[in-house]
Design a protein around this motif. Structure first.
Motif, PDB file in Angstrom:
ATOM      1  N   LEU A 243       0.790  -1.115  -0.051  1.00 27.95           N
ATOM      2  CA  LEU A 243      -0.031   0.108   0.254  1.00 27.95           C
ATOM      3  C   LEU A 243       0.703   1.295  -0.203  1.00 27.95           C
ATOM      4  O   LEU A 243       1.852   1.477   0.824  1.00 27.95           O
ATOM      5  CB  LEU A 243      -0.985   0.030   1.174  1.00 27.95           C
ATOM      6  CG  LEU A 243      -1.943   1.265   1.434  1.00 27.95           C
ATOM      7  CD1 LEU A 243      -2.887   1.415   0.268  1.00 27.95           C
ATOM      8  CD2 LEU A 243      -2.370   1.213   2.850  1.00 27.95           C
ATOM      9  N   LEU A 244       0.660   1.929  -0.884  1.00 26.00           N
ATOM     10  CA  LEU A 244       1.333   3.367  -0.945  1.00 26.00           C
ATOM     11  C   LEU A 244       0.370   4.403  -0.990  1.00 26.00           C
ATOM     12  O   LEU A 244      -0.707   4.503  -1.545  1.00 26.00           O
ATOM     13  CB  LEU A 244       2.100   3.422  -2.334  1.00 26.00           C
ATOM     14  CG  LEU A 244       3.068   2.617  -2.533  1.00 26.00           C
ATOM     15  CD1 LEU A 244       3.595   2.649  -4.085  1.00 26.00           C
ATOM     16  CD2 LEU A 244       4.342   3.016  -1.795  1.00 26.00           C
TER      17      LEU A 244
ATOM     18  N   ARG B 148      -5.766  -5.919  -0.745  1.00 27.70           N
ATOM     19  CA  ARG B 148      -5.717  -5.099  -2.173  1.00 27.70           C
ATOM     20  C   ARG B 148      -6.738  -3.769  -1.726  1.00 27.70           C
ATOM     21  O   ARG B 148      -7.315  -3.502  -0.840  1.00 27.70           O
ATOM     22  CB  ARG B 148      -6.303  -5.726  -3.362  1.00 27.70           C
ATOM     23  CG  ARG B 148      -7.708  -6.375  -3.146  1.00 27.70           C
ATOM     24  CD  ARG B 148      -8.281  -7.151  -4.304  1.00 27.70           C
ATOM     25  NE  ARG B 148      -9.596  -7.688  -3.862  1.00 27.70           N
ATOM     26  CZ  ARG B 148     -10.791  -6.992  -4.497  1.00 27.70           C
ATOM     27  NH1 ARG B 148     -10.553  -5.651  -4.979  1.00 27.70           N
ATOM     28  NH2 ARG B 148     -11.812  -7.509  -4.211  1.00 27.70           N
ATOM     29  N   LEU B 149      -6.369  -2.782  -2.753  1.00 24.18           N
ATOM     30  CA  LEU B 149      -7.113  -1.742  -2.675  1.00 24.18           C
ATOM     31  C   LEU B 149      -7.626  -1.377  -4.009  1.00 24.18           C
ATOM     32  O   LEU B 149      -7.018  -1.498  -5.210  1.00 24.18           O
ATOM     33  CB  LEU B 149      -6.390  -0.607  -2.522  1.00 24.18           C
ATOM     34  CG  LEU B 149      -6.732   0.835  -1.984  1.00 24.18           C
ATOM     35  CD1 LEU B 149      -7.728   0.735  -0.587  1.00 24.18           C
ATOM     36  CD2 LEU B 149      -5.922   1.864  -1.935  1.00 24.18           C
ATOM     37  N   ASP B 150      -8.995  -1.238  -4.190  1.00 23.38           N
ATOM     38  CA  ASP B 150      -9.637  -0.985  -5.282  1.00 23.38           C
ATOM     39  C   ASP B 150      -9.327   0.332  -6.139  1.00 23.38           C
ATOM     40  O   ASP B 150      -9.066   1.450  -5.599  1.00 23.38           O
ATOM     41  CB  ASP B 150     -11.164  -0.782  -5.314  1.00 23.38           C
ATOM     42  CG  ASP B 150     -11.668  -2.277  -4.956  1.00 23.38           C
ATOM     43  OD1 ASP B 150     -11.297  -3.124  -5.219  1.00 23.38           O
ATOM     44  OD2 ASP B 150     -13.007  -2.089  -4.451  1.00 23.38           O
TER      45      ASP B 150
ATOM     46  N   CYS C 237      -2.753   0.461  -4.454  1.00 18.93           N
ATOM     47  CA  CYS C 237      -2.039  -0.987  -3.884  1.00 18.93           C
ATOM     48  C   CYS C 237      -1.077  -1.451  -5.332  1.00 18.93           C
ATOM     49  O   CYS C 237      -1.652  -1.364  -6.212  1.00 18.93           O
ATOM     50  CB  CYS C 237      -2.889  -2.025  -3.483  1.00 18.93           C
ATOM     51  SG  CYS C 237      -2.078  -3.659  -3.086  1.00 18.93           S
ATOM     52  N   LEU C 238       0.161  -1.509  -4.869  1.00 20.33           N
ATOM     53  CA  LEU C 238       0.806  -2.307  -6.174  1.00 20.33           C
ATOM     54  C   LEU C 238       1.429  -3.465  -5.916  1.00 20.33           C
ATOM     55  O   LEU C 238       1.962  -3.898  -4.753  1.00 20.33           O
ATOM     56  CB  LEU C 238       2.235  -1.099  -6.541  1.00 20.33           C
ATOM     57  CG  LEU C 238       1.948   0.039  -7.251  1.00 20.33           C
ATOM     58  CD1 LEU C 238       3.253   0.719  -7.333  1.00 20.33           C
ATOM     59  CD2 LEU C 238       1.397   0.005  -8.614  1.00 20.33           C
TER      60      LEU C 238
ATOM     61  N   ALA D 298       5.670   9.028  -3.943  1.00 16.73           N
ATOM     62  CA  ALA D 298       5.443   9.916  -4.754  1.00 16.73           C
ATOM     63  C   ALA D 298       5.897   9.458  -6.431  1.00 16.73           C
ATOM     64  O   ALA D 298       5.368   9.957  -7.326  1.00 16.73           O
ATOM     65  CB  ALA D 298       6.385  11.447  -4.696  1.00 16.73           C
ATOM     66  N   ARG D 299       6.838   8.468  -6.423  1.00 15.57           N
ATOM     67  CA  ARG D 299       7.111   8.058  -7.548  1.00 15.57           C
ATOM     68  C   ARG D 299       5.976   6.805  -8.332  1.00 15.57           C
ATOM     69  O   ARG D 299       5.935   6.881  -9.648  1.00 15.57           O
ATOM     70  CB  ARG D 299       8.274   7.011  -7.374  1.00 15.57           C
ATOM     71  CG  ARG D 299       9.638   7.807  -6.605  1.00 15.57           C
ATOM     72  CD  ARG D 299      10.327   8.427  -7.676  1.00 15.57           C
ATOM     73  NE  ARG D 299      11.658   8.773  -7.406  1.00 15.57           N
ATOM     74  CZ  ARG D 299      11.893   9.761  -6.626  1.00 15.57           C
ATOM     75  NH1 ARG D 299      11.055  10.688  -6.192  1.00 15.57           N
ATOM     76  NH2 ARG D 299      13.158   9.992  -5.936  1.00 15.57           N
ATOM     77  N   HIS D 300       5.086   6.606  -7.483  1.00 16.07           N
ATOM     78  CA  HIS D 300       4.161   5.605  -8.038  1.00 16.07           C
ATOM     79  C   HIS D 300       2.822   6.258  -7.939  1.00 16.07           C
ATOM     80  O   HIS D 300       1.621   5.359  -8.490  1.00 16.07           O
ATOM     81  CB  HIS D 300       3.984   4.238  -7.419  1.00 16.07           C
ATOM     82  CG  HIS D 300       5.671   3.659  -7.211  1.00 16.07           C
ATOM     83  ND1 HIS D 300       6.288   3.117  -8.341  1.00 16.07           N
ATOM     84  CD2 HIS D 300       6.436   3.986  -6.236  1.00 16.07           C
ATOM     85  CE1 HIS D 300       7.364   2.725  -7.842  1.00 16.07           C
ATOM     86  NE2 HIS D 300       7.675   3.134  -6.626  1.00 16.07           N
ATOM     87  N   LEU D 301       2.491   7.355  -7.598  1.00 14.59           N
ATOM     88  CA  LEU D 301       1.002   7.752  -7.404  1.00 14.59           C
ATOM     89  C   LEU D 301       0.702   9.053  -8.386  1.00 14.59           C
ATOM     90  O   LEU D 301       1.928   9.856  -8.463  1.00 14.59           O
ATOM     91  CB  LEU D 301       0.710   8.371  -6.067  1.00 14.59           C
ATOM     92  CG  LEU D 301       0.487   7.209  -5.007  1.00 14.59           C
ATOM     93  CD1 LEU D 301       0.311   7.747  -3.439  1.00 14.59           C
ATOM     94  CD2 LEU D 301      -0.483   6.345  -5.296  1.00 14.59           C
ATOM     95  N   PRO D 302      -0.310   9.442  -8.940  1.00 21.71           N
ATOM     96  CA  PRO D 302      -0.394  10.424  -9.728  1.00 21.71           C
ATOM     97  C   PRO D 302      -0.326  11.647  -8.843  1.00 21.71           C
ATOM     98  O   PRO D 302      -0.742  11.434  -7.819  1.00 21.71           O
ATOM     99  CB  PRO D 302      -1.975  10.337 -10.343  1.00 21.71           C
ATOM    100  CG  PRO D 302      -2.406   9.217  -9.369  1.00 21.71           C
ATOM    101  CD  PRO D 302      -1.301   8.213  -8.886  1.00 21.71           C
TER     102      PRO D 302
END
Length: 455
Positions: free
Chosen positions: A164-165, A200-202, A210-211, A226-230
């Motif tokens: 989870l990020l 998981r996260l919808d 969730c990655l 910040a690298r993986h989220l818009p």
């Protein structure tokens, strides 16, 4: 209650203070030890249900050489520059299988190349469950958006591990006294509850996702949210930009209305009898109080930074035996460090806050002194220069030496009305500056991410 709380700190005084505070706030058995937790662990056999840790950051002398073969390094021996990863593994070693660990981490620990091997193993084995970026100002150092790592000692390897990020940076305070903690808490707990329940996260717009671990196991193993989220949609969203533009237009109109009239032709400065704050205090015209380091009241803390920037109370009053000084409407608060000519009149919104360190409070007798008259004359540059002393690295103001003219109350109120109008103008300028920064940042983001057309 059957509960037990264990802790350890290298500073004996802090260990004793922690034990006292916990004993006063819980019925659980409290056992706090003094000593270096990495080199001299007092709880080697402990398997707790949960562990919290705020480790020292960037500590090179953490025991790298003498602890090379320590059994706690289940996920890899940390490099000398990765003391935080040593603390993560120490905390994991002290919880039972399935136990939860929460560690406050510097943002660099999520992406430094020297720690990628340990990060990768934490991911593969399902120990690292979440990385949450907090808003800047959450904890020292206040200029960095620190991370929370949430870990769980694995009972078995997960079939499809995910991470989870979350990034709550959008809830940083915009000059309003620190982060919006209610929004931070709701965002993080909503995302964590769903992720912890289902693994998981919808997919949905927002500051969390969730990655799959497999997507993170590249050459860098960069876990920074910040690298993986818009980027937050609020800054580039056209509706939001329109709202900011409308608020800016309204604020600029107000600023224009509040702009002071140009002064009349220069005339000789009138000779007026002067007095000092010290003399007024001795005569009973005002009460002078200084800020405290701690107290027993559960109230917000007004800091010198709040006074200098014109924001609401942003601090937290540490617990202690001192009696805190609580602000009241009409008080005048003056910072004593920094060399700036600032004096703030307390309004209803700020009243009730505790007075912080490096602040002096003046409580004028309304039958003798107008608070805005007092605050205005205390802001004079020449007045501050005469009342300040200079050390090698700082300037300190002696508030008792500040001067103001002896005037009847009606004449004071005339000055007070003008000083109040200047204060409203200054606050409007600050707001216009913040809104202008939001608009410029939002336009840059919108043009670069395609949500705003160049035409």
């Amino acid at each position: 209650s059957g509960q037990e709380l264990y802790g350890q700190d290298s500073d004996p005084a802090l260990a004793a203070l922690t034990a006292l505070r916990l004993a006063l706030s819980t019925d659980a058995a409290v056992r706090i030890a003094a000593g270096d937790s990495l080199r001299a662990d007092a709880r080697t056999g402990l398997r707790a249900d949960a562990a919290l840790c705020h480790p020292p950051f960037n500590e090179r002398n953490w025991g790298h050489d003498e602890l090379a073969y320590d059994p706690r390094w289940e996920y890899g021996f940390p490099a000398r520059t990765e003391s935080e990863l040593a603390w993560v593994q120490h905390a994991l070693a002290r919880v039972r299988d399935g136990g939860t660990v929460v560690v406050l981490m510097p943002p660099a620990a999520a992406s430094r190349r020297s720690g990628r091997r340990v990060r990768a193993d934490l991911l593969r084995r399902g120990a690292l469950r979440a990385v949450i970026a907090l808003p800047a100002g959450a904890a020292p150092p206040y200029n960095l958006p620190l991370h929370l790592w949430v870990l769980r000692r694995p009972e078995r390897a997960p079939a499809q591990p995910g991470l989870l990020l979350a990034d709550t940076g959008q809830f940083a305070g915009e000059g309003r006294g620190g982060p919006d903690w209610r929004s931070v808490r709701e965002t993080v707990l909503d995302a964590w509850s769903a992720f912890d329940r289902t693994g998981r996260l919808d997919e949905r717009p927002g500051p969390a996702r969730c990655l799959p671990v497999i997507e993170l196991l590249d050459d860098d193993v960069d876990l920074a949210p910040a690298r993986h989220l818009p980027p937050p949609g609020a800054t580039g969203d056209t509706g939001r930009l329109t709202e900011v533009r409308e608020r800016l237009d309204e604020t600029l109109r107000l600023t224009a209305e509040l702009t002071p009239e140009p002064p009349a032709a220069k005339s000789a400065a009138p000779r007026r009898p002067l007095t000092t704050v010290g003399e007024l205090a001795r005569g009973g015209a005002l009460v002078l109080r200084t800020g405290t380091n701690a107290g027993h009241a559960r109230v917000p803390l007004l800091t010198d930074h709040d006074v200098l920037t014109g924001t609401g109370p942003s601090g937290t009053l540490p617990e202690g035996d001192e009696e805190p000084v609580l602000t009241e409407p009409g008080d005048v608060v003056v910072p004593v460090l920094g060399g700036g000519s600032v004096a703030r009149v307390i309004d209803d919104a700020t009243a009730g806050a505790a007075l912080g360190r490096n602040l002096v409070l003046l409580r004028p007798d309304p039958a003798a002194l107008d608070p805005w008259f007092l605050a205005g004359f205390l802001r004079g540059t020449a007045n501050h220069r005469r009342a300040s002393s200079h050390a090698s690295t700082a300037t300190r103001l002696d508030v008792r030496r500040l001067q103001l003219p002896r005037l009847p109350l009606d004449a004071q109120r005339g000055y007070g009305d003008r000083f109040r109008a200047l204060d409203e103008f200054e606050r409007a300028l600050r707001l216009a500056g913040r809104l202008g920064e939001q608009l410029v940042r939002g336009m840059y983001d919108g043009l670069t991410d395609g949500t705003v057309a160049p035409g």
